[in-house]
Write an enzyme that holds these catalytic residues in place. Structure first.
Site, PDB file in Angstrom:
ATOM      1  N   CYS A 122      -1.405 -23.784  33.773  1.00  0.00           N
ATOM      2  CA  CYS A 122      -2.585 -24.596  33.499  1.00  0.00           C
ATOM      3  C   CYS A 122      -3.753 -23.744  33.043  1.00  0.00           C
ATOM      4  O   CYS A 122      -4.879 -24.198  32.992  1.00  0.00           O
ATOM      5  CB  CYS A 122      -2.956 -25.429  34.724  1.00  0.00           C
ATOM      6  SG  CYS A 122      -3.403 -24.431  36.149  1.00  0.00           S
ATOM      7  N   TYR A 161       6.614 -27.028  32.340  1.00  0.00           N
ATOM      8  CA  TYR A 161       5.581 -27.629  31.501  1.00  0.00           C
ATOM      9  C   TYR A 161       4.433 -26.661  31.247  1.00  0.00           C
ATOM     10  O   TYR A 161       4.277 -25.666  31.945  1.00  0.00           O
ATOM     11  CB  TYR A 161       5.025 -28.915  32.146  1.00  0.00           C
ATOM     12  CG  TYR A 161       4.235 -28.686  33.412  1.00  0.00           C
ATOM     13  CD1 TYR A 161       2.867 -28.383  33.369  1.00  0.00           C
ATOM     14  CD2 TYR A 161       4.836 -28.767  34.665  1.00  0.00           C
ATOM     15  CE1 TYR A 161       2.142 -28.162  34.530  1.00  0.00           C
ATOM     16  CE2 TYR A 161       4.120 -28.544  35.823  1.00  0.00           C
ATOM     17  CZ  TYR A 161       2.776 -28.243  35.751  1.00  0.00           C
ATOM     18  OH  TYR A 161       2.059 -28.011  36.884  1.00  0.00           O
ATOM     19  N   GLY A 207       0.794  -1.216   0.000  1.00  0.00           N
ATOM     20  CA  GLY A 207       0.000   0.000   0.000  1.00  0.00           C
ATOM     21  C   GLY A 207       0.827   1.266   0.000  1.00  0.00           C
ATOM     22  O   GLY A 207       0.298   2.364   0.001  1.00  0.00           O
ATOM     23  N   ASP A 221      -7.234 -16.609  35.549  1.00  0.00           N
ATOM     24  CA  ASP A 221      -7.519 -15.696  36.643  1.00  0.00           C
ATOM     25  C   ASP A 221      -6.467 -14.608  36.738  1.00  0.00           C
ATOM     26  O   ASP A 221      -6.773 -13.456  37.016  1.00  0.00           O
ATOM     27  CB  ASP A 221      -7.619 -16.466  37.964  1.00  0.00           C
ATOM     28  CG  ASP A 221      -9.006 -17.063  38.133  1.00  0.00           C
ATOM     29  OD1 ASP A 221      -9.801 -16.972  37.180  1.00  0.00           O
ATOM     30  OD2 ASP A 221      -9.306 -17.616  39.202  1.00  0.00           O
ATOM     31  N   ARG A 248      -6.409 -30.127  41.777  1.00  0.00           N
ATOM     32  CA  ARG A 248      -6.666 -28.851  42.449  1.00  0.00           C
ATOM     33  C   ARG A 248      -7.800 -29.018  43.432  1.00  0.00           C
ATOM     34  O   ARG A 248      -8.848 -29.561  43.092  1.00  0.00           O
ATOM     35  CB  ARG A 248      -7.030 -27.784  41.424  1.00  0.00           C
ATOM     36  CG  ARG A 248      -7.279 -26.431  42.060  1.00  0.00           C
ATOM     37  CD  ARG A 248      -7.535 -25.361  41.036  1.00  0.00           C
ATOM     38  NE  ARG A 248      -8.826 -25.528  40.385  1.00  0.00           N
ATOM     39  CZ  ARG A 248      -9.274 -24.747  39.406  1.00  0.00           C
ATOM     40  NH1 ARG A 248      -8.521 -23.765  38.960  1.00  0.00           N
ATOM     41  NH2 ARG A 248     -10.442 -24.960  38.867  1.00  0.00           N
ATOM     42  N   GLY A 305      -2.117 -20.010  36.911  1.00  0.00           N
ATOM     43  CA  GLY A 305      -3.502 -20.011  36.461  1.00  0.00           C
ATOM     44  C   GLY A 305      -3.692 -18.720  35.694  1.00  0.00           C
ATOM     45  O   GLY A 305      -4.158 -17.728  36.244  1.00  0.00           O
ATOM     46  N   THR A 306      -3.308 -18.744  34.429  1.00  0.00           N
ATOM     47  CA  THR A 306      -3.257 -17.470  33.703  1.00  0.00           C
ATOM     48  C   THR A 306      -4.634 -16.946  33.330  1.00  0.00           C
ATOM     49  O   THR A 306      -4.753 -15.788  32.947  1.00  0.00           O
ATOM     50  CB  THR A 306      -2.376 -17.600  32.447  1.00  0.00           C
ATOM     51  OG1 THR A 306      -2.720 -18.803  31.769  1.00  0.00           O
ATOM     52  CG2 THR A 306      -0.920 -17.642  32.836  1.00  0.00           C
ATOM     53  N   HIS A 315     -17.627 -19.883  30.499  1.00  0.00           N
ATOM     54  CA  HIS A 315     -17.777 -21.261  30.963  1.00  0.00           C
ATOM     55  C   HIS A 315     -17.948 -22.208  29.776  1.00  0.00           C
ATOM     56  O   HIS A 315     -17.270 -23.231  29.657  1.00  0.00           O
ATOM     57  CB  HIS A 315     -18.979 -21.354  31.906  1.00  0.00           C
ATOM     58  CG  HIS A 315     -19.240 -22.750  32.398  1.00  0.00           C
ATOM     59  ND1 HIS A 315     -20.146 -23.580  31.793  1.00  0.00           N
ATOM     60  CD2 HIS A 315     -18.685 -23.455  33.402  1.00  0.00           C
ATOM     61  CE1 HIS A 315     -20.151 -24.738  32.421  1.00  0.00           C
ATOM     62  NE2 HIS A 315     -19.287 -24.687  33.414  1.00  0.00           N
ATOM     63  N   GLU A 333      -2.126 -17.374  40.591  1.00  0.00           N
ATOM     64  CA  GLU A 333      -3.197 -16.808  39.757  1.00  0.00           C
ATOM     65  C   GLU A 333      -3.683 -15.475  40.308  1.00  0.00           C
ATOM     66  O   GLU A 333      -4.435 -14.753  39.663  1.00  0.00           O
ATOM     67  CB  GLU A 333      -4.373 -17.786  39.644  1.00  0.00           C
ATOM     68  CG  GLU A 333      -4.908 -18.275  40.979  1.00  0.00           C
ATOM     69  CD  GLU A 333      -5.970 -19.364  40.829  1.00  0.00           C
ATOM     70  OE1 GLU A 333      -6.660 -19.411  39.804  1.00  0.00           O
ATOM     71  OE2 GLU A 333      -6.116 -20.172  41.778  1.00  0.00           O
ATOM     72  N   ARG A 336      -9.714 -30.477  37.785  1.00  0.00           N
ATOM     73  CA  ARG A 336     -10.611 -29.605  38.559  1.00  0.00           C
ATOM     74  C   ARG A 336     -11.613 -30.472  39.301  1.00  0.00           C
ATOM     75  O   ARG A 336     -12.455 -31.107  38.679  1.00  0.00           O
ATOM     76  CB  ARG A 336     -11.378 -28.660  37.644  1.00  0.00           C
ATOM     77  CG  ARG A 336     -10.534 -27.769  36.777  1.00  0.00           C
ATOM     78  CD  ARG A 336     -11.445 -27.007  35.821  1.00  0.00           C
ATOM     79  NE  ARG A 336     -10.721 -26.499  34.669  1.00  0.00           N
ATOM     80  CZ  ARG A 336     -10.494 -27.199  33.559  1.00  0.00           C
ATOM     81  NH1 ARG A 336     -10.938 -28.445  33.443  1.00  0.00           N
ATOM     82  NH2 ARG A 336      -9.828 -26.658  32.573  1.00  0.00           N
TER      83      ARG A 336
END
Lengths: 911, 911
Positions: free
Chosen positions: A860, A880, A106, A798, A629, A795-796, A467, A774, A573
């Site tokens: 996770c 991990y 462009g 949260d 957990r 806990g990415t 959810h 988290e 969970r």
């Protein structure tokens, strides 16, 4: 600074090559490279980027001998092509294009057919035998040149064109004949004269000089400067200018044009694959006005026609040589464009060919077998994001599809089924063997069974980490979420989209990869994991150092993940286990308990269920670590809906005012009493911001007996398995820790229970206790927390919610707008925000390892299966990632790529 | 290690002094110090902490010559006191106490009256002429010694005592006569023999040796070890042992005991102030069995009696000399205990005296005037937290008060009024001149007018930073929040607490400083700001460098704050202005608007209101900076309650089933339609976690026209004021920024509007644009944000919520338990969490200033008025804190103290 400014290419040799991008720009270097490879490329020359630099450094003056060099090289092009620039019998026409180090789309338009004037057009007419084509080219040239070089607005030309069409009652441009086009050329030139105050330049040399000048000037337009600023391109790089002879595929039946792939892009088979048209230009192929023919006999099966292999066997053979040459040189499947001008083959472009996931895998594996590339390169050739296609059913590419609405592509794959509006109904229908799609405004944990029973899920609200989305991805189930265009009435069992009403039982099809919602049934293609996929994944494991675990709550999911190569469970969970039909009433009994004794009684009933769950998961994962957990969600999630209770109570209260049947009154009164009691408890547990409420370890601290029961179930299950001779390493994970004291307290309780179970059973098993990171404060104080933790698991989801202050359930209202307006590069719930959230991750890793070098660290959150986030995790030194079962292969591939990239950059630094 | 282990004190000279705390322990060093000052202290000696060290280092062996040293020093004490240890005619009795470097209360009990046996008691009887006293002392000694030194349980002695009382039909200990006590001594000794297998030691020297041993042993008890661990006291410090002669104030009418303050602790007046009793022991004063007499004539006015000044003028004069000496030495108001034994004055203790806030201020100012201390010291002498007492009405200390419930002390001061249950009612009653207390389950922004009208606010739910608490503090209004013991029925207009029912109109009294709820009216004391207060605050301003601003939304509040010394407004919340009676309907119209035009129309109606608000605030603050925050809360806060709408709709729906009156049916149907439409909008704006939802600058980005209107109102108001010759510096603050792009976008819009207003009005005013730092990500990326911001203001309420993941509206369920269990040192919504949230603050300051050294940085969360947080802000290099008007003086004092402490610690480092 060199005193050579112009670099020629053509007739099998070029003065430049692919390594000279800085000097010749990307396009110039590539044209030179192809030429040097012996590929027939229309001859031309490149004016180097140094000229651009000198131009701006010296007050917009060109170096003195530049024009001489240009003329000299133009002569070489004339010789190579056998045409003469400005000649009225055998004219050479050229294109003039910019070309910086990296492509800046462009920045400046192309000028084609340069060299045309009222004289040279005669030569074109004669050589093409097509006056209309000649004048159409002429008219396009004047318009393009007028716009790009002389600065006369494109729309002004278009107005004249429209007027001409109107006067000739022509519907489209193609309806205008040669005479009309000739008139248009005249009118265009008058327009230019009027607008610029000067005549349109008829002298081809003047045309060329001005066009070159315009390209260099274009480097300094506001548009270009802004573009460079945004993309961090230094202004001193400058642009090169490419002048290349035009070739035409429409000069008769010894001419033609086509596109081809060096391998079949749909399946990766090693077959030369393409289409062509005789006596045509590239745009004819694109426009679809004529049906292209197969390039060779091998492809003729279905669609008849005459292949290039038959019509021009010599040219075809030459083309085969060229493509083999190119693929061997670039070591990559190529997508080529060619033109045949009066029996002579010219390659106009070669580039890496796009392909499906399956063919990407096949080509990569084949090329390693052929010795063309090494394993590392093969791994880098497959895009992890694309891999998703291989793991889910997809919509048959041959099916014609019209979507009625588009939501968020929340969980990939496609699904067809009858619409149902409740989880119960979904279960019933599924039991009868019907495929169903569960349609809801939003889902909640109570819907789990229904979601499991359905083939796909469609919600009107919620984002990529709602959810519905999270659970569907976990189940590897197709899901379209947050589809605002549909209005769901769960009560009336319909949903509407625009004027259309979809009733329960109607068929719909979802495309979870694109977010499309389609009415009716569409054919699907089932995924097939080829042997090549397995081979590639084996290579992946040779390279990656980051382990890949899975998030799984059920033995069946765990088994699938293991099949996909999961090296353990990173997140099980426990709350999902609380929603089973037999269990929910016990859970509610536990919550409604007025004292600890009653709560303990209910928990004792839950214990065998939990133990059984864990036993199943452990068995499926025997030999591997399993992170469990402890209960995380606030307790009110397990209780009936508050608004529905209010409705019911009001309903009874008003009814009681009007009825007189005593028996009914008594029945209603006792119901009312029950509802009111329940509502009282629900109200007392109600929270304004449940995300930030009484959940995670806060529950475990208020009601230690809940966590104690879970620890007991975990250790008992592990002991049972140990007795059966199988080893499992349970990792007990405490959620939502924000202070080290929370971890200390819950850890001490867990150790007490675990030791007591083991003492009772006379069995010692290895277990560890760690924490989610988290809550931002946990990351900030990770040094203190790491002293108490054996592992960290980010806990990415949260962490992203709290770091941004975004509720993932609510952010759907503004987040898409943020991405659209460029306020955020991506949805941070999809790809980890490396700048902000990532900084917390890196702080926590550094602080944690500083005090506890043996600390095991994983992730996770949903990001554990997203390629750019996986790469970030690798770079940040995590041990991990853990992701939903269907994303395990993606994460493995991304992990291997991250490792290879890292090694390459280390190597580069060392070199 | 020295070879001297025992340090003597008595008769005007001591071997130790106050600087020898490490060697002699706190108590030993102070006894020595007093002795050296010439204060008559009962003679004694201290066994150094080194003995303790040696004891534990050498396998629990004492250094060889220790006992010889003890005996040697015991001789000196005998000489000083004129008594002989173990002598049956003139016995010396001693106390034995532990004494570490810093006080460790509860580590080891004291042994009194050591040296008593069946022989020496005769001497005591003879000298005191009081057999009962002698045997009571004896029996107490045996019990104490038996428990502390010999390890016989306290309860076993108590059982014997109870049995004795029963056999003698004695109601209390004092009813036992000398004979009974003598028998008890015998029984006690039998008990000891039975429990320990050895006779109770009758030899005073054995008693002493064992008691000293027991003190050293006590250093290693589990209780002490735990205490040291908790308080970070190193084990190698060890304890000292103090052996001091006993003196008795009950040896006749030439004996006595008393307590006194060197100044009046209730008002700070420079008057020697105290009470005494003739022929009594200290515990008689405490027990209240006899009424103490005033110490001097000056105090006799009310209560008659004979003062010490009259009864023993010589002793009194000596005491006056002593107290003046002590105050001069310690340069602080002292609280002293003394005993007169047969005409001889002994000082038992001197310590810093507790005092009311008013007297603290007066004493500090007076002492500077007297040349006793400097201004710095005076400033350090007043506790900022205590200052609160001075600024609010308080419960009359003379009133007898019985609280029926206790909630959180959410906003200090006290209030009396009739109970009302709705904001409307509060306003009506207040208009009629009635004092009312607003009682609610929780308050919401709609209640603002009612809160303003009430004298105090009581809520059943919510924490220290709930809406009620925050708003009440802002208004300087008494508030008790989260009082879980009360059950409020707003419908029935009652609240219950236990069995008691409080109806609308009943009087209650609240103590917002303690959280107490009291039924009925209690007398209050109005605050009086003395001249001394003004003087102290002037000195404060000489020292502090941190500026103190106020959070104020109304001109009246701004004026109060200015009176209290506010140096500007740090936070003006515009949303509170949206709830006015005339305004809320327009705000709702704006929210319910279906398109931008309709929204603009409503905003145009709001503009004049906002402009007027800002004009008023600016005028009150002319000459000072005023920070105005753009709209922050989510829009649904301005709409009717969702649950109520659901109730209403259900009510109508059910009613429609039963009624037949057509007119009524039509009326209800149209009402239903209206409600349903409203509910639809309310539902669509409903959020699961409004804290993390569509609010702050997210609103300003979705609906730029709202922020544009506010900017326009701000700049127009400032221009108007400028035209009137007054200068104000508006600071426009963008809330909830998490990415620099959000700030860029909203800032650009604000500049556009501001410049356009100024151009239109032809006036240039100085204004700046900055941002809240309240989202963790903003702190993490403060370097990027600071490039765009002219100021930062830490919103530590939200920052605390997000960093901890605590919703302040919900955390009341578990947060008090956290503080109780020691999981958190304090409620982080009250005192800033310096470890976690503070780290983000410090990161943001460092990152922000690194790229923008001119960045102005403040804090406008509730913490801005909390002393430890103010100190943190000073240390972290902030430019200002901002707090509610009534906390401005507190913050000023805390800021000065922070600065003084910092200088002292720098000085210490340099020394």
């Amino acid at each position: 600074m060199a005193d050579k400014f112009v670099y020629c290419f053509g007739r099998g040799s070029a003065e430049g090559n692919a390594d000279m991008k800085n000097l010749l720009g990307g396009k110039g270097a590539n044209l030179a490279e192809m030429t040097n490879l012996g590929v027939p490329v229309p001859a031309g020359f490149t004016i180097s980027t140094e000229v651009c630099k000198l131009y701006y450094d010296n007050n917009r003056q060109y170096p003195g001998h530049l024009w001489d060099e240009v003329l000299e090289n133009l002569k070489k092009v004339e010789t190579a092509m056998g045409h003469k620039f400005g000649d009225q019998n055998n004219p050479l026409l050229v294109s003039v294009r910019s070309g910086a180090r990296i492509s800046m789309p462009g920045m400046m338009d192309t000028v084609l057919n340069l060299g045309l004037n009222d004289d040279t057009i005669q030569g074109v007419i004669k050589q093409s035998g097509n006056e209309r084509f000649a004048y159409d080219s002429y008219r396009r040239f004047v318009q393009m040149y007028g716009d790009v070089v002389l600065g006369v607005g494109h729309d002004k030309f278009e107005k004249l064109l429209e007027a001409k069409k109107e006067s000739r009652q022509a519907k489209s441009d193609t309806d205008l004949d040669a005479r009309a086009l000739k008139e248009l050329v005249k009118e265009y030139k008058q327009l230019v004269a009027k607008e610029t105050g000067s005549q349109f330049p008829d002298d081809p040399f003047e045309q060329l000089r001005k066009a070159i000048g315009a390209v260099f000037e274009s480097w300094d337009t506001e548009r270009a400067v802004t573009y460079r600023k945004i993309h961090n391109i230094p202004g001193h790089w400058g642009t090169a200018v490419n002048v290349q002879s035009m070739v035409f595929g429409n000069l008769g039946n010894d001419s033609g044009t086509g596109v081809a792939f060096t391998r079949d892009p749909s399946n990766g088979n090693k077959i030369f694959f393409g289409e062509y048209l005789l006596n045509a230009q590239g745009e004819d192929v694109v426009a679809g006005t004529r049906t292209p023919q197969p390039i060779n006999k091998a492809q003729k099966k279905d669609n008849g026609g005459v292949s290039l292999e038959e019509s021009m066997p010599e040219v075809y053979n030459e083309l085969v040589g060229v493509y083999q040459n190119l693929e061997k040189h670039y070591k990559e499947m190529q997508d080529i464009e060619f033109t045949i001008q009066q029996g002579t083959l010219y390659l106009l472009q070669t580039r890496t060919g796009k392909r499906t996931a399956a063919s990407a895998v096949k080509i990569a594996v084949d090329m390693v077998k052929e010795g063309l590339i090494d394993k590392k390169t093969a791994i880098m050739r497959v895009s992890p994001a694309q891999l998703d296609q291989l793991l889910h059913p997809t919509i048959d590419p041959k099916a014609s599809v019209k979507a009625v609405a588009k939501g968020l592509p929340a969980s990939p794959g496609a699904a067809v089924g009858r619409v149902v509006f409740s989880a119960e109904h979904a279960v019933l229908e599924a039991e009868m063997g019907h495929a169903v799609i569960l349609v809801r405004n939003e889902t909640s944990p109570e819907d789990i069974a229904g979601m499991y029973a359905a083939k796909g899920i469609l919600t009107a609200r919620g984002g990529m980490t709602s959810h519905a989305a999270v659970v569907a991805r976990g189940m590897g189930k197709c899901c379209v979420a947050g589809c605002g265009a549909i209005r769901v009435s769960e009560e009336e069992k319909i949903f509407t989209v625009g004027d259309q009403v979809v009733k329960e039982g109607d068929f719909i099809t979802l495309n979870g990869t694109t977010g499309q919602v389609i009415l009716g049934k569409v054919a699907l293609v089932q995924p097939e994991l080829s042997g090549d996929f397995g081979i590639l994944m084996e290579w992946v494991d040779e390279f990656k150092t980051l382990k890949v675990r899975t998030n799984a709550d059920l033995p069946a999911d765990a088994a699938i993940a293991r099949k996909f190569g999961a090296e353990g469970i990173g997140l099980c969970r426990t709350e999902h286990m609380f929603f089973g039909e037999e269990r929910l009433p016990i859970v509610q009994q536990m919550i409604l308990a007025d004292n600890k004794e009653a709560r303990l009684e209910a928990l004792a009933k839950l214990l065998p269920f939990q133990r059984g769950d864990f036993y199943g998961i452990f068995k499926a994962m025997a030999g591997l670590p399993v992170t469990i957990r402890h209960l995380d969600p606030p307790l009110h999630e397990f209780l009936p809906n508050r608004e529905e209770l209010i409705e019911k109570i009001t309903e009874i209260k008003v009814t009681l005012k009007y009825i007189s049947d005593e028996k009914e009154i008594n029945r209603l009164k006792s119901q009312l009493h029950e509802h009111e009691n329940l509502l009282h408890k629900v109200q007392s547990l109600h929270e304004f911001n449940p995300m930030l409420g009484h959940r995670g370890c806060r529950l475990g601290i208020t009601y230690p007996e809940i966590y104690d029961m879970q620890t007991q179930a975990i250790i008992e299950a592990a002991c049972q398995l140990a007795q059966e001779g199988q080893v499992v390493e349970p990792e007990i994970m405490i959620p939502l820790v924000g202070t080290v004291e929370e971890l200390k307290t819950t850890k001490a309780a867990a150790i007490k229970v675990a030791e007591s179970v083991m003492a009772k059973q006379g069995i010692k098993i290895k277990y560890s206790i760690g924490t989610m990171i988290e809550v931002p404060r946990a990351a900030l104080t990770a040094d203190a927390i790491a002293k108490e933790a054996e592992f960290f698991s980010f806990g990415t989801n949260d962490l992203t919610q709290m770091t941004f202050g975004f509720s993932r359930d609510d952010a759907g209202v503004f987040l898409p707008g943020y991405v659209e307006k460029g306020l955020l590069p991506e949805d941070p719930f999809v790809a980890l925000d490396q700048v902000g959230v990532g900084l917390l991750v890196q702080m926590a890793v550094a602080k944690g390892r500083a005090v506890n070098p043996a600390l095991k660290i994983g992730i996770c959150g949903e990001h554990g299966g997203e390629p750019s986030s996986v790469e970030f995790c690798h770079r940040s030194g995590l041990n991990y990632v853990s992701c939903s079962p269907y994303r395990v292969p993606i994460a493995r591939l991304a992990a291997a790529q991250a490792r290879i990239k890292e090694k390459a950059s280390v190597k580069q630094e060392l070199d």
